[in-house]
Design a protein around this motif. Sequence first.
Motif, PDB file in Angstrom:
ATOM      1  N   TYR A 162      22.925  29.969  35.589  1.00  0.00           N
ATOM      2  CA  TYR A 162      23.425  30.100  34.216  1.00  0.00           C
ATOM      3  C   TYR A 162      24.907  29.704  34.129  1.00  0.00           C
ATOM      4  O   TYR A 162      25.544  29.443  35.141  1.00  0.00           O
ATOM      5  CB  TYR A 162      23.252  31.550  33.747  1.00  0.00           C
ATOM      6  N   SER A 163      25.399  29.775  32.896  1.00  0.00           N
ATOM      7  CA  SER A 163      26.801  29.389  32.695  1.00  0.00           C
ATOM      8  C   SER A 163      27.741  30.335  33.462  1.00  0.00           C
ATOM      9  O   SER A 163      28.828  29.937  33.854  1.00  0.00           O
ATOM     10  CB  SER A 163      27.149  29.374  31.204  1.00  0.00           C
ATOM     11  N   LYS A 164      27.329  31.568  33.700  1.00  0.00           N
ATOM     12  CA  LYS A 164      28.154  32.480  34.511  1.00  0.00           C
ATOM     13  C   LYS A 164      28.327  31.928  35.927  1.00  0.00           C
ATOM     14  O   LYS A 164      29.419  31.991  36.504  1.00  0.00           O
ATOM     15  CB  LYS A 164      27.492  33.857  34.565  1.00  0.00           C
ATOM     16  N   ASP A 165      27.233  31.369  36.466  1.00  0.00           N
ATOM     17  CA  ASP A 165      27.311  30.814  37.822  1.00  0.00           C
ATOM     18  C   ASP A 165      28.260  29.624  37.854  1.00  0.00           C
ATOM     19  O   ASP A 165      29.018  29.440  38.810  1.00  0.00           O
ATOM     20  CB  ASP A 165      25.909  30.434  38.300  1.00  0.00           C
ATOM     21  N   LEU A 166      28.195  28.832  36.787  1.00  0.00           N
ATOM     22  CA  LEU A 166      29.103  27.667  36.703  1.00  0.00           C
ATOM     23  C   LEU A 166      30.561  28.125  36.715  1.00  0.00           C
ATOM     24  O   LEU A 166      31.373  27.610  37.482  1.00  0.00           O
ATOM     25  CB  LEU A 166      28.776  26.879  35.427  1.00  0.00           C
ATOM     26  N   ILE A 174      35.922  28.843  39.162  1.00  0.00           N
ATOM     27  CA  ILE A 174      37.054  29.712  39.513  1.00  0.00           C
ATOM     28  C   ILE A 174      37.227  29.759  41.032  1.00  0.00           C
ATOM     29  O   ILE A 174      38.345  29.738  41.550  1.00  0.00           O
ATOM     30  CB  ILE A 174      36.849  31.131  38.928  1.00  0.00           C
ATOM     31  N   GLY A 175      36.098  29.780  41.736  1.00  0.00           N
ATOM     32  CA  GLY A 175      36.155  29.765  43.199  1.00  0.00           C
ATOM     33  C   GLY A 175      36.844  28.511  43.724  1.00  0.00           C
ATOM     34  O   GLY A 175      37.643  28.556  44.660  1.00  0.00           O
ATOM     35  N   LYS A 176      36.557  27.385  43.086  1.00  0.00           N
ATOM     36  CA  LYS A 176      37.178  26.114  43.504  1.00  0.00           C
ATOM     37  C   LYS A 176      38.658  26.076  43.123  1.00  0.00           C
ATOM     38  O   LYS A 176      39.493  25.583  43.877  1.00  0.00           O
ATOM     39  CB  LYS A 176      36.481  24.928  42.817  1.00  0.00           C
ATOM     40  N   MET A 177      38.983  26.557  41.928  1.00  0.00           N
ATOM     41  CA  MET A 177      40.354  26.448  41.412  1.00  0.00           C
ATOM     42  C   MET A 177      41.284  27.513  41.994  1.00  0.00           C
ATOM     43  O   MET A 177      42.491  27.311  42.088  1.00  0.00           O
ATOM     44  CB  MET A 177      40.365  26.595  39.885  1.00  0.00           C
ATOM     45  N   GLY A 178      40.730  28.688  42.313  1.00  0.00           N
ATOM     46  CA  GLY A 178      41.556  29.803  42.767  1.00  0.00           C
ATOM     47  C   GLY A 178      42.091  30.613  41.592  1.00  0.00           C
ATOM     48  O   GLY A 178      42.074  30.137  40.444  1.00  0.00           O
ATOM     49  N   MET A 200      25.604  32.501  41.797  1.00  0.00           N
ATOM     50  CA  MET A 200      26.859  32.784  42.482  1.00  0.00           C
ATOM     51  C   MET A 200      27.153  34.289  42.439  1.00  0.00           C
ATOM     52  O   MET A 200      26.775  34.978  41.494  1.00  0.00           O
ATOM     53  CB  MET A 200      28.013  32.058  41.779  1.00  0.00           C
ATOM     54  N   ILE A 201      27.858  34.745  43.463  1.00  0.00           N
ATOM     55  CA  ILE A 201      28.327  36.133  43.469  1.00  0.00           C
ATOM     56  C   ILE A 201      29.801  36.130  43.879  1.00  0.00           C
ATOM     57  O   ILE A 201      30.169  35.487  44.859  1.00  0.00           O
ATOM     58  CB  ILE A 201      27.517  37.007  44.462  1.00  0.00           C
ATOM     59  N   SER A 202      30.641  36.810  43.086  1.00  0.00           N
ATOM     60  CA  SER A 202      32.049  36.942  43.480  1.00  0.00           C
ATOM     61  C   SER A 202      32.257  38.248  44.201  1.00  0.00           C
ATOM     62  O   SER A 202      31.860  39.306  43.728  1.00  0.00           O
ATOM     63  CB  SER A 202      32.954  36.881  42.249  1.00  0.00           C
ATOM     64  N   PHE A 203      32.890  38.148  45.352  1.00  0.00           N
ATOM     65  CA  PHE A 203      33.139  39.322  46.190  1.00  0.00           C
ATOM     66  C   PHE A 203      34.415  40.039  45.736  1.00  0.00           C
ATOM     67  O   PHE A 203      35.294  39.433  45.121  1.00  0.00           O
ATOM     68  CB  PHE A 203      33.272  38.872  47.652  1.00  0.00           C
ATOM     69  N   PRO A 204      34.526  41.330  46.086  1.00  0.00           N
ATOM     70  CA  PRO A 204      35.745  42.067  45.769  1.00  0.00           C
ATOM     71  C   PRO A 204      36.955  41.404  46.439  1.00  0.00           C
ATOM     72  O   PRO A 204      36.778  40.803  47.501  1.00  0.00           O
ATOM     73  CB  PRO A 204      35.493  43.459  46.355  1.00  0.00           C
ATOM     74  N   HIS A 205      38.159  41.531  45.939  1.00  0.00           N
ATOM     75  CA  HIS A 205      38.635  42.130  44.723  1.00  0.00           C
ATOM     76  C   HIS A 205      39.097  41.083  43.719  1.00  0.00           C
ATOM     77  O   HIS A 205      40.018  41.345  42.957  1.00  0.00           O
ATOM     78  CB  HIS A 205      39.842  43.036  45.013  1.00  0.00           C
ATOM     79  N   LYS A 206      38.552  39.860  43.791  1.00  0.00           N
ATOM     80  CA  LYS A 206      38.933  38.923  42.739  1.00  0.00           C
ATOM     81  C   LYS A 206      37.816  37.929  42.432  1.00  0.00           C
ATOM     82  O   LYS A 206      37.047  37.552  43.311  1.00  0.00           O
ATOM     83  CB  LYS A 206      40.253  38.218  43.036  1.00  0.00           C
ATOM     84  N   ALA A 223      37.783  34.894  42.086  1.00  0.00           N
ATOM     85  CA  ALA A 223      37.825  33.629  42.832  1.00  0.00           C
ATOM     86  C   ALA A 223      37.127  33.719  44.192  1.00  0.00           C
ATOM     87  O   ALA A 223      36.893  32.699  44.835  1.00  0.00           O
ATOM     88  CB  ALA A 223      39.277  33.174  43.009  1.00  0.00           C
ATOM     89  N   ASN A 224      36.760  34.911  44.637  1.00  0.00           N
ATOM     90  CA  ASN A 224      36.030  35.058  45.907  1.00  0.00           C
ATOM     91  C   ASN A 224      34.542  34.777  45.682  1.00  0.00           C
ATOM     92  O   ASN A 224      33.686  35.616  45.946  1.00  0.00           O
ATOM     93  CB  ASN A 224      36.169  36.480  46.457  1.00  0.00           C
ATOM     94  N   ALA A 225      34.231  33.597  45.191  1.00  0.00           N
ATOM     95  CA  ALA A 225      32.865  33.301  44.780  1.00  0.00           C
ATOM     96  C   ALA A 225      32.081  32.643  45.906  1.00  0.00           C
ATOM     97  O   ALA A 225      32.607  31.807  46.640  1.00  0.00           O
ATOM     98  CB  ALA A 225      32.886  32.382  43.563  1.00  0.00           C
ATOM     99  N   THR A 226      30.818  33.018  46.018  1.00  0.00           N
ATOM    100  CA  THR A 226      29.948  32.408  47.023  1.00  0.00           C
ATOM    101  C   THR A 226      28.554  32.198  46.447  1.00  0.00           C
ATOM    102  O   THR A 226      28.094  32.990  45.632  1.00  0.00           O
ATOM    103  CB  THR A 226      29.860  33.306  48.286  1.00  0.00           C
ATOM    104  N   PRO A 227      27.869  31.133  46.861  1.00  0.00           N
ATOM    105  CA  PRO A 227      26.466  30.997  46.465  1.00  0.00           C
ATOM    106  C   PRO A 227      25.666  32.150  47.078  1.00  0.00           C
ATOM    107  O   PRO A 227      25.996  32.620  48.172  1.00  0.00           O
ATOM    108  CB  PRO A 227      26.047  29.666  47.093  1.00  0.00           C
ATOM    109  N   VAL A 228      24.624  32.565  46.373  1.00  0.00           N
ATOM    110  CA  VAL A 228      23.876  33.742  46.813  1.00  0.00           C
ATOM    111  C   VAL A 228      23.246  33.522  48.193  1.00  0.00           C
ATOM    112  O   VAL A 228      23.104  34.462  48.983  1.00  0.00           O
ATOM    113  CB  VAL A 228      22.816  34.133  45.749  1.00  0.00           C
TER     114      VAL A 228
END
Lengths: 446, 171
Positions: free
Chosen positions: A182-186, A191-195, A279-285, A287-292
């Motif tokens: 979904y658009s959330k994953d995008l 954000i993960g790429k940009m920081g 995608m899932i973003s890890f704590p605490h920001k 930008a810590n995004a990872t594919p599931v």
Amino acid sequence: MGQTLVEKIVSRQAGRPVSSGDTIDRLPITKLFFNDVIGPPAIKGLANLFGETFKRHGKPVQVFDRRRIFFIPDHSVPALSVEVAEGVDLMEAFGREQGVKVYREGDGIEHVVLIEGGHIVPWDIVLGTDSHTCTNGAMGALAFGVGTTEGVYALATGHLYDFVVPETIRFELTGTFGKGVYSKDLILHVIGKMGAGGCSRRVAEFVGDGVRRMSMDARTTICNMAVEMSGRTGIMPCDETLGAYLKGRAQWPVEPIESDPDARYADRMTVDLSSLEPMISFPHKPANATPVSRVEEMIARSQAQPTPDFPAVTSDRITDAFLGACTNARYEDLVEAAKVMRGHKVHPDVSFVVIPASRKVYERAMDEGILQVFIKAGANVESSNCGPCFGSHMGVLSRNAQMISSSNRNYQGRMGSREARIFLASPATVTASAIEGRLADPRKYL
Amino acid sequence: MLTGAVTSVFGNDINTDDIIPAMYLIKSDDPEYFATYAFVKFDPDFRTRCLKSQANIIVAGKNFACGSSREQAVYTLQFNRVVCVIAQSFPDIFYRNCLANGLPLVTLEDTSGLALDDQLEIDLDAGLIRNRTRNTSHQFQMKTDDRRTFQAGGMTARVRAHLEEILTRQG
Ligand code: SF4
């Protein structure tokens, strides 16, 4: 030289052509809104800072234009304390006195109800005393979060001062989402790429076929999170989908807008939507995004090199799940999450809180039997407000908690204890995780 | 001229939830109230350090005070006698909130020459930080408009003048 969306909107409001880098001493705005956190101090601030000035002119304190101002009690309602209740009273009294619209507690979240109500249209310059005001960029509007004092200035004069026209980064979206993406994953991917600071001082403009094919619900999720890469705001053009959405809804004239083909951008990024997975973003920001599919790797990485904003995660276990917030609790979000939920139960170790983003969403989801799906599965469905996203209401986290949330911020301590861990994901991923009691891939439920 | 001691050194991406957690925002609309809870979840010792010095300077990495637009973050620092923040970059909302409240922000690309307990003199007019402890100095850029706003303690006087104009025009 062509213009970006931002340059066009500011040029019109300023009454002269501008380009990025120009400073506008006094920029007229067109819409202004306050929530229950900042509304009360802003009302007092208006009298404190400008009461004398009005008095000298023999006038009562008055707002610049009552039709363009809105108060929305959403963060801590139904009032969680006497202070909040009195703040809401103050907003209501001010609304009556000034003839300004004040929403009721439970009507919904600021970044959802104004759009739903047709109050935001393309070419608007919107100020809100909340950083997620950028959500309104999906309407082809230029929308900025501001603090209390700038909100008070605007309340009195309808202007933003010393405004520097920002540069724009162009995000071109191509292709279509795969199943369960979904658009959330995008936006988590971007954000993960940009920081966290990657879009600092710049506006994120989202364009392309990928955007054109997206519903308004999906678009708002993207603009909502532009601030999580420190974007000045997010913005999208006004196309047929937006035009259709505003038909019969808009309270103001609607005029299309798009950037010029030869507009100048500070940077560009292209994303093929079909290449993404949940995608899932890890704590605490965020930008810590990872594919599931890489959750295990990410857990190992967090243990190998923990930092203050990427702490060690010891397991993929989930104790709390939240489907809500201005990011992802609109009608379509609930529809998608209900597809995952149907025929399953919330895991016995999980507290699952579901909060539709507005009263309208709530009613529609109820009428269509969607809320019932969550209720029967063992979720707590609450009336519309920010809920646990704000960390003080309806599901505050203990030190042992691991939360997965459809909201936009997983900062340390954001939703309660500083020890709690918060993961961010789409409504479908949140729901799949609530079922399994651990970080889960929603695709097998769809 | 601003003078003070560096009493906190932070890394990148400190957010305004770190500075003042959301739950305190709804407890008061007195700007001074928040000072007690400064960094309470992120750096509980912050306030104790600030109380020991008459004038505190924060040094930080990139993107200091990102996230929520809460202006209470600015009050939280000001009422802990923070006179200046020096960071590698600032996001816009916080920067503008500091302009409105007259808390000077200095952007310095390389902050590695500044350390805890250093005594600094910051000359906004000259764009110069003098490190009295290390006998070094650092130059920085600041827009003239911003410098004037910081030095005037905020923008309110200008906005008042604008409101005067508007009311006069209305008659
Ligand atoms: S839902 Fe969360 S992010 Fe959205 S306005 Fe409310 S507190 Fe802010």
